[in-house]
Design an enzyme around this catalytic site. Structure first.
Site, PDB file in Angstrom:
ATOM      1  N   ASP A  10       0.765  -1.432  -0.023  1.00 15.75           N
ATOM      2  CA  ASP A  10      -0.127   0.086  -0.008  1.00 15.75           C
ATOM      3  C   ASP A  10       0.718   0.890   0.109  1.00 15.75           C
ATOM      4  OD1 ASP A  10      -2.190   1.586   0.363  1.00 15.75           O
ATOM      5  OD2 ASP A  10      -1.717   1.769   2.522  1.00 15.75           O
ATOM      6  N   GLY A  46      -5.540   1.881  -3.300  1.00 19.27           N
ATOM      7  CA  GLY A  46      -6.829   2.371  -3.679  1.00 19.27           C
ATOM      8  C   GLY A  46      -6.846   3.629  -4.706  1.00 19.27           C
ATOM      9  N   ASP A 219      -1.914  -0.724   5.874  1.00 19.56           N
ATOM     10  CA  ASP A 219      -2.122   0.053   7.408  1.00 19.56           C
ATOM     11  C   ASP A 219      -3.558   0.334   7.386  1.00 19.56           C
ATOM     12  OD1 ASP A 219      -2.439   2.134   5.189  1.00 19.56           O
ATOM     13  OD2 ASP A 219      -2.553   3.559   6.841  1.00 19.56           O
TER      14      ASP A 219
END
Length: 272
Positions: A10, A46, A219
């Site tokens: 991420d 994302g 996270d």
């Protein structure tokens, strides 16, 4: 020699520090070693592809991106996989959220192939962050009139309420979408069958890599499926309790102190 063949991470709150930077000299040295060992390095976020290209422009050796929570996967200039929310569903989500004062966000955004669409009347509480995360903004008068390929709907709410709001949105649309908290007061609404784990699995499978041979870092809530899916799921010490619960390992140092890079060194040294 390490059994890990693919490392996925991420970005915000994980690979990047609080100033949205990463330790380029140290990471570039690691990336050379990963390539020499035949280990793939992948960004799994994302965020939109355009934003990720901007963030990692200083490291052109990064070629593969699992963007939009798995909805868009590219390697170099090739699109490997793509999944979208049907346009009628997107428009219904917009109408439902905007009509309900308990769900209505400060800003509602549609992440499409050709732009991030925002109603020109919406005002973000953090213009600098919006400009950072969404570099292809298209202002419109009515989101329900926008026609594009939509990867997600994104909203901005008070940070302390996003998990409860995500659950409420999922109750409203139990089969059409999946809403997940993505950090910084943001909720991503994505296809019901899509998440970072699905996207990463599609990519790894195309390379002949098994889940047990993957290490992944995250996270926040939208990282849970990915960390649970892989052989070595690593939660950041600064991560949410929910993501830590599914992890195999929690970093000793946080994202402001090279937490990801420390674990990569351990992987390269075959200590994990």
């Amino acid at each position: 020699m390490t059994h890990i063949k693919l490392i996925a991470t991420d970005v915000d709150g994980t690979f990047l520090n609080s100033q949205r930077h990463y330790n380029q000299p140290r990471f570039h040295e690691q990336l050379d070693r990963l390539h020499a060992a035949g280990i793939h390095f992948v960004i799994a976020s994302g965020n939109s592809l355009g934003h990720l290209h901007d963030v990692f422009a200083p490291t052109p050796a990064i070629k593969t991106f699992v963007a939009e929570n798995g909805g868009l996967i590219t390697s170099g200039d090739k699109t490997l996989f793509e999944d979208a929310i049907p346009t009628p569903v997107v428009h219904e989500i917009v109408r439902t959220i905007l009509a309900d004062d308990t769900l209505r966000p400060q800003v509602l955004r549609l992440s499409g192939a050709h732009g991030t669409y925002i109603n020109r009347a919406d005002q973000t509480n953090d213009p600098a962050s919006q400009a950072y995360f969404f570099n292809n903004i298209v202002l419109v008068d009515d989101l329900t009139q926008v026609d594009d390929t939509f990867y997600k709907v994104n909203g901005e709410w008070p940070n302390e309420s996003i998990q409860a709001l995500a659950a409420k949105i999922n109750e409203r649309f139990p089969t059409e979408i999946h809403a997940t908290a993505s950090g910084f007061g943001s909720i991503d609404i994505i296809p019901p069958h899509m998440n970072k784990a699905i996207g990463l699995h599609q990519l790894a499978d195309s390379w002949g890599i098994k889940p047990a041979e993957i290490a992944a870092f995250g996270d926040n809530d939208n990282d849970q499926e990915m960390l649970a899916h892989v052989g070595l799921g690593v939660a950041m010490s600064n991560g949410t309790d929910t993501v830590k619960q599914v992890a195999d390992l929690i970093t000793k140092t946080d994202n402001d102190h090279d937490g990801v890079l420390d674990v990569i060194d351990a992987i390269l040294a075959d200590e994990l």
